[in-house]
Design a protein around this motif. Structure first.
Motif, PDB file in Angstrom:
ATOM      1  N   GLY A 238       4.628  -9.844  13.398  1.00  0.00           N
ATOM      2  CA  GLY A 238       3.253  -9.495  13.081  1.00  0.00           C
ATOM      3  C   GLY A 238       2.675 -10.264  11.907  1.00  0.00           C
ATOM      4  O   GLY A 238       1.506 -10.112  11.591  1.00  0.00           O
ATOM      5  N   ILE A 239       3.491 -11.095  11.230  1.00  0.00           N
ATOM      6  CA  ILE A 239       2.935 -11.827  10.083  1.00  0.00           C
ATOM      7  C   ILE A 239       3.106 -13.342  10.200  1.00  0.00           C
ATOM      8  O   ILE A 239       2.377 -14.095   9.578  1.00  0.00           O
ATOM      9  CB  ILE A 239       3.557 -11.361   8.742  1.00  0.00           C
ATOM     10  N   LEU A 240       4.076 -13.779  11.045  1.00  0.00           N
ATOM     11  CA  LEU A 240       4.322 -15.217  11.142  1.00  0.00           C
ATOM     12  C   LEU A 240       3.805 -15.751  12.470  1.00  0.00           C
ATOM     13  O   LEU A 240       3.684 -15.016  13.442  1.00  0.00           O
ATOM     14  CB  LEU A 240       5.833 -15.513  11.076  1.00  0.00           C
ATOM     15  N   ARG A 241       3.544 -17.036  12.507  1.00  0.00           N
ATOM     16  CA  ARG A 241       3.232 -17.680  13.783  1.00  0.00           C
ATOM     17  C   ARG A 241       4.499 -18.388  14.244  1.00  0.00           C
ATOM     18  O   ARG A 241       4.920 -19.383  13.647  1.00  0.00           O
ATOM     19  CB  ARG A 241       2.086 -18.681  13.602  1.00  0.00           C
ATOM     20  N   MET A 242       5.158 -17.839  15.267  1.00  0.00           N
ATOM     21  CA  MET A 242       6.418 -18.399  15.742  1.00  0.00           C
ATOM     22  C   MET A 242       6.292 -18.942  17.157  1.00  0.00           C
ATOM     23  O   MET A 242       7.269 -19.390  17.739  1.00  0.00           O
ATOM     24  CB  MET A 242       7.526 -17.338  15.692  1.00  0.00           C
ATOM     25  N   SER A 243       5.093 -18.860  17.744  1.00  0.00           N
ATOM     26  CA  SER A 243       4.910 -19.326  19.115  1.00  0.00           C
ATOM     27  C   SER A 243       3.560 -20.010  19.226  1.00  0.00           C
ATOM     28  O   SER A 243       2.582 -19.576  18.618  1.00  0.00           O
ATOM     29  CB  SER A 243       4.950 -18.130  20.082  1.00  0.00           C
ATOM     30  N   GLU A 244       3.519 -21.085  20.027  1.00  0.00           N
ATOM     31  CA  GLU A 244       2.243 -21.754  20.286  1.00  0.00           C
ATOM     32  C   GLU A 244       1.256 -20.801  20.956  1.00  0.00           C
ATOM     33  O   GLU A 244       0.052 -20.998  20.899  1.00  0.00           O
ATOM     34  CB  GLU A 244       2.448 -22.985  21.184  1.00  0.00           C
ATOM     35  N   GLU A 245       1.807 -19.782  21.623  1.00  0.00           N
ATOM     36  CA  GLU A 245       0.944 -18.822  22.317  1.00  0.00           C
ATOM     37  C   GLU A 245       0.123 -17.984  21.345  1.00  0.00           C
ATOM     38  O   GLU A 245      -0.875 -17.384  21.725  1.00  0.00           O
ATOM     39  CB  GLU A 245       1.774 -17.884  23.205  1.00  0.00           C
ATOM     40  N   GLN A 246       0.597 -17.852  20.093  1.00  0.00           N
ATOM     41  CA  GLN A 246      -0.216 -17.140  19.098  1.00  0.00           C
ATOM     42  C   GLN A 246      -1.299 -18.117  18.641  1.00  0.00           C
ATOM     43  O   GLN A 246      -0.977 -19.208  18.161  1.00  0.00           O
ATOM     44  CB  GLN A 246       0.652 -16.730  17.891  1.00  0.00           C
ATOM     45  N   ARG A 247      -2.570 -17.712  18.797  1.00  0.00           N
ATOM     46  CA  ARG A 247      -3.634 -18.655  18.464  1.00  0.00           C
ATOM     47  C   ARG A 247      -3.654 -18.920  16.959  1.00  0.00           C
ATOM     48  O   ARG A 247      -3.543 -18.002  16.151  1.00  0.00           O
ATOM     49  CB  ARG A 247      -4.986 -18.146  18.950  1.00  0.00           C
ATOM     50  N   TRP A 248      -3.802 -20.201  16.603  1.00  0.00           N
ATOM     51  CA  TRP A 248      -3.784 -20.588  15.195  1.00  0.00           C
ATOM     52  C   TRP A 248      -5.057 -20.120  14.509  1.00  0.00           C
ATOM     53  O   TRP A 248      -6.133 -20.123  15.085  1.00  0.00           O
ATOM     54  CB  TRP A 248      -3.662 -22.108  15.054  1.00  0.00           C
TER      55      TRP A 248
ATOM     56  N   ARG B 216      10.081 -25.267  13.010  1.00  0.00           N
ATOM     57  CA  ARG B 216       9.067 -24.563  13.800  1.00  0.00           C
ATOM     58  C   ARG B 216       8.112 -23.782  12.889  1.00  0.00           C
ATOM     59  O   ARG B 216       6.890 -23.780  13.112  1.00  0.00           O
ATOM     60  CB  ARG B 216       9.755 -23.606  14.789  1.00  0.00           C
ATOM     61  N   ILE B 217       8.686 -23.144  11.851  1.00  0.00           N
ATOM     62  CA  ILE B 217       7.841 -22.363  10.929  1.00  0.00           C
ATOM     63  C   ILE B 217       6.799 -23.277  10.273  1.00  0.00           C
ATOM     64  O   ILE B 217       5.623 -22.933  10.170  1.00  0.00           O
ATOM     65  CB  ILE B 217       8.716 -21.665   9.856  1.00  0.00           C
ATOM     66  N   PHE B 218       7.243 -24.477   9.871  1.00  0.00           N
ATOM     67  CA  PHE B 218       6.316 -25.419   9.230  1.00  0.00           C
ATOM     68  C   PHE B 218       5.321 -25.976  10.238  1.00  0.00           C
ATOM     69  O   PHE B 218       4.125 -26.048   9.982  1.00  0.00           O
ATOM     70  CB  PHE B 218       7.100 -26.574   8.575  1.00  0.00           C
ATOM     71  N   LYS B 219       5.842 -26.353  11.419  1.00  0.00           N
ATOM     72  CA  LYS B 219       4.988 -26.983  12.424  1.00  0.00           C
ATOM     73  C   LYS B 219       3.870 -26.033  12.864  1.00  0.00           C
ATOM     74  O   LYS B 219       2.708 -26.428  12.993  1.00  0.00           O
ATOM     75  CB  LYS B 219       5.857 -27.381  13.634  1.00  0.00           C
ATOM     76  N   LEU B 220       4.216 -24.759  13.041  1.00  0.00           N
ATOM     77  CA  LEU B 220       3.226 -23.821  13.555  1.00  0.00           C
ATOM     78  C   LEU B 220       2.268 -23.326  12.461  1.00  0.00           C
ATOM     79  O   LEU B 220       1.327 -22.596  12.750  1.00  0.00           O
ATOM     80  CB  LEU B 220       3.910 -22.638  14.249  1.00  0.00           C
ATOM     81  N   ALA B 221       2.534 -23.723  11.203  1.00  0.00           N
ATOM     82  CA  ALA B 221       1.574 -23.413  10.138  1.00  0.00           C
ATOM     83  C   ALA B 221       0.278 -24.178  10.385  1.00  0.00           C
ATOM     84  O   ALA B 221      -0.805 -23.766   9.950  1.00  0.00           O
ATOM     85  CB  ALA B 221       2.156 -23.783   8.777  1.00  0.00           C
ATOM     86  N   LEU B 222       0.414 -25.308  11.080  1.00  0.00           N
ATOM     87  CA  LEU B 222      -0.750 -26.161  11.351  1.00  0.00           C
ATOM     88  C   LEU B 222      -1.243 -25.929  12.768  1.00  0.00           C
ATOM     89  O   LEU B 222      -0.468 -25.491  13.625  1.00  0.00           O
ATOM     90  CB  LEU B 222      -0.337 -27.637  11.178  1.00  0.00           C
ATOM     91  N   PRO B 223      -2.499 -26.230  13.010  1.00  0.00           N
ATOM     92  CA  PRO B 223      -3.001 -26.067  14.377  1.00  0.00           C
ATOM     93  C   PRO B 223      -2.270 -27.003  15.336  1.00  0.00           C
ATOM     94  O   PRO B 223      -1.747 -28.036  14.925  1.00  0.00           O
ATOM     95  CB  PRO B 223      -4.481 -26.428  14.264  1.00  0.00           C
TER      96      PRO B 223
END
Lengths: 368, 361
Positions: free
Chosen positions: B141-151, B345-352
């Motif tokens: 609920g706090i991290l973006r770990m999937s491309e499916e979660q919209r940035w 992945r954590i770093f990559k998904l920080a960005l759009p």
């Protein structure tokens, strides 16, 4: 002895203090005592086998250490005994055979090996002095009244003699002066439990009469022969109609006694207890489900217990409904169940089950 | 299920499921004294480490005693949470009938209350593993770990949030069930239920805080700060360790994620394949496996969450052989590979997402 009592009690008080509870949270002090001082654990009543004595070829009397927290028993009551067999805790119910002064340090059960009984077989064949068992409190309404009647009639069949023996021993121990009459049914003298003790007690106590009825065709000894018939009681003499009767034995004996008592409409009452044989698995669709907590009964329709509980209007907890998350786990108190994934049929005793993948395989009681 | 059907025919999916059922049944038939002896031995070692650790910390004025005490207490908390608590609360030892090993009764040395954790973990996570939107362990609920979660720009802080979650992992797990991110959204549990859970968490946390940060320090008298420091360090060590192991379970490179649509009306075979594709193992020594609660065998754990975890190493070759038979991937690697790709992945998904950027390339 007295010197030891005080520090031991102080230690117990410390172990049960709020401070120690807070320091050992969330496990609780008992989960540390499991390893440090198992004899001080109080959240279950642990006992040891102190001695064993064979009564017949397949029946043993075990003397058990009176566990911490034991609240005593009334003559006639039973307890559950749990043993660990190949890593699994198995729990079965046994009558207490010893007199009702168990708080003073005497606790005996007499166990007959049942053909398919894992626990009874273990207790008869393998339990040795030192074997650990876990006991429950004594319970059961089959018990001698605290105000002793003028006379008592005790009737038993087979290993149903154990609670009756507790009654007999208790009365004799306390110097009871009323009449005690025991009518016991066994297959033959080889199957007679407590044979020597019954002889001794009869000689020592003039107010005790014991009649042995052997049911095997070729039995030549015993005061009586064959299964129960009213004539057996008449042989006892006239007084028995005013006395309370306590009977324990297999179902046919109890049913015969019940029909005799109700036909007599005698003033005395008959207290009885079945010595239950393992229940046979019922045919599909014939079983009855008892949801104990909700006090709801339903006819088995073959579906999972979870589905059937919901159909009966209950709202049990559930999660995955496929047997992996255990959100619905509950206790089955009696009966056999079938695992719907594997088809395996369970044992008869109390155990935790997963209702979402479990269907009844006999009459079943669950704590829902 | 597009992902799974791309790999296997529907018949093979079910055949694979039957093979998994057979492996499971073989272990179930063999459960016995060995399993009980194993877990009791681990519990005894954990209790020993805990008592030794706390005793050494009382002598914490001597630096070696403080270090050894903190190390023992850290190991104790790791064993308690991972190999003991996690696995017992899965019901892996319910078959023993021993109340001390029952999922119903057990609670762990952690601020997350057992009942809530069992719901969010055993049910939500294990049933809906890696289904974005249903498995709340995808990003907690706090991290973006999937491309499916919209940035959105909030996720620029992804690495920072991940670090904070690691440091405060037991608190993250504790408040996980409050589902604060769902307030006012579809599927919100409502204020009343949220309050009930919050009170339960507060109650459990109060006990944990009182024990580690008040009572044990006070018992040490003048050495209270040393005991407090040791307890804090042990909790921190456990937090970082469990975060590391758990994040290696579902986020390294090659692990699949799924959508709600593709997992509708899933069969048992499909469920097995999804568990396999959505999990990753970590290679390591026997001690490493124990300290990871055998979550280093995440694949076996997700296929058979209620089999005693020390059995996973024994059945892993069979699972792997089945994967080879059906041409399915079996994701395993060293801790540095699995954690390295997770951090990436954590770093990559920080960005759009790159392809989503307007004419960036």
């Amino acid at each position: 002895m007295n010197l030891n009592t005080t520090p031991s009690r102080t230690l117990d008080n410390l172990l049960r203090s709020r401070l120690v509870a807070a320091l050992t949270a969330p496990h609780g002090v008992d989960r540390y005592l499991d390893w440090l001082a198992p004899e001080r654990v109080t959240d279950e009543m642990r006992s040891r086998v102190l001695a064993r004595r064979m009564e017949t070829a397949d029946c043993v009397t075990l003397t058990l250490a009176v566990p911490r927290g034991w609240r005593g028993h009334s003559a006639g009551q039973h307890l559950t005994v749990s043993v660990e067999l190949d890593g699994r805790r198995q729990t079965r119910c046994f009558s207490i055979a010893s007199a009702d002064n168990s708080r003073n340090g005497e606790l005996e059960i007499t166990v007959k090996a049942q053909p398919d009984g894992q626990v009874s077989r273990f207790l008869v064949d393998a339990a040795r002095p030192g074997t650990t068992v876990v006991l429950s409190d004594a319970s059961g309404a089959f018990r001698l009244p605290d105000i002793r009647p003028a006379g008592v009639l005790l009737i038993s069949g087979g290993s149903g003699i154990t609670p009756v023996m507790s009654m007999l021993r208790s009365l004799v121990n306390e110097g009871y002066e009323g009449e005690i009459r025991l009518l016991h049914y066994a297959r033959s003298s080889e199957d007679l439990i407590f044979a020597d003790e019954l002889d001794e007690l009869t000689q020592q106590h003039s107010n005790l009469t014991v009649y042995r009825a052997f049911t095997s065709d070729d039995a030549v000894d015993g005061e009586l022969h064959g299964r129960f018939k009213p004539a057996h009681l008449q042989d006892f003499g006239p007084a028995h109609n005013d006395w309370p009767a306590f009977a324990c034995g297999p179902q046919p004996l109890i049913e015969a006694l019940q029909s005799y008592w109700s036909a007599q409409a005698a003033g005395s009452r008959l207290d009885f207890e079945y010595f239950q044989p393992p229940r046979a698995a019922a045919a599909d669709g014939q079983s009855v489900l008892q949801f104990v907590r909700s006090q709801v009964t339903a006819d088995d329709d073959g579906r999972s217990l979870l589905d059937q509980a919901e159909a009966a209007g209950l709202k049990p907890a559930y999660g995955c409904r496929m047997g992996i998350c255990r959100s619905c786990t509950c206790r089955k108190t009696s009966g056999r169940v079938r695992n719907l994934l594997t088809g395996r049929i369970s044992q008869d005793g109390a155990e935790d089950i997963q209702p979402c993948i479990t269907a009844p395989a006999s009459d079943v009681s669950v704590e829902l | 299920m597009s992902t799974i059907n791309d790999l296997l025919s529907p018949e093979d999916v079910e055949a694979f499921g039957r093979d998994m059922d057979a492996i499971r049944q073989e272990v179930l038939d063999d459960l016995g004294q060995r399993d009980v002896d194993y877990i009791r031995d681990i519990i005894r070692k954990q209790r020993g480490l805990e008592i030794t650790g706390r005793a050494l910390l009382f002598a914490g004025i001597l630096p070696p005693a403080w270090l050894a005490g903190t190390a023992c207490l850290s190991l104790s908390k790791i064993l308690d949470n991972m190999e003991i608590g996690h696995n017992i609360m899965h019901g892996q030892y319910d078959w023993t009938g021993d109340p001390a090993l029952a999922s119903e009764n057990f609670d762990w040395d952690n601020t997350s209350p057992a009942s809530q954790w069992k719901h969010s973990h055993n049910y939500l996570h294990h049933t809906h593993t890696n289904i974005v939107g249903k498995d709340r362990d995808v990003g907690y609920g706090i991290l973006r770990m999937s491309e499916e979660q919209r940035w959105n720009p909030y996720y620029l802080g992804n690495p920072l949030y991940a670090f904070l979650l690691a440091a405060l992992f037991q608190w993250g797990v504790a408040v996980h069930d409050l589902e604060v991110d769902r307030i006012g959204k579809p599927g919100d549990m409502g204020a009343k239920e949220r309050k009930r859970r919050a009170l339960e968490i507060a109650d459990k946390a109060k006990g944990q805080v009182t024990k580690d940060y008040v009572l044990f320090p006070l018992l040490a008298g003048p050495f209270a700060p040393l005991v407090l420091g040791g307890n804090l360090a042990a909790n921190l060590a456990r937090n970082f360790w469990s975060f590391t192991i758990i994040f290696c379970g579902h986020f390294p490179d090659g692990v699949e994620q799924f959508s709600e649509a593709e997992t509708q009306n899933e069969t048992r075979g499909q469920w097995y394949v999804r568990q396999l594709l959505g999990s990753a193992n970590i290679r390591g020594s026997k001690l490493f496996h124990i300290l990871s609660g055998n979550l280093s065998h995440q694949i076996e754990h997700h296929l058979f969450p209620d089999l005693p975890a020390h059995r996973y190493a024994e059945i892993a070759p069979k699972v792997r052989a089945a994967c080879e038979r059906y041409g399915l991937p079996y994701n395993t690697g060293s801790l540095s590979r699995q954690f390295g790709t997770t951090v990436k992945r954590i770093f990559k998904l920080a960005l759009p997402d790159r392809e989503a950027l307007p004419a960036a390339a």
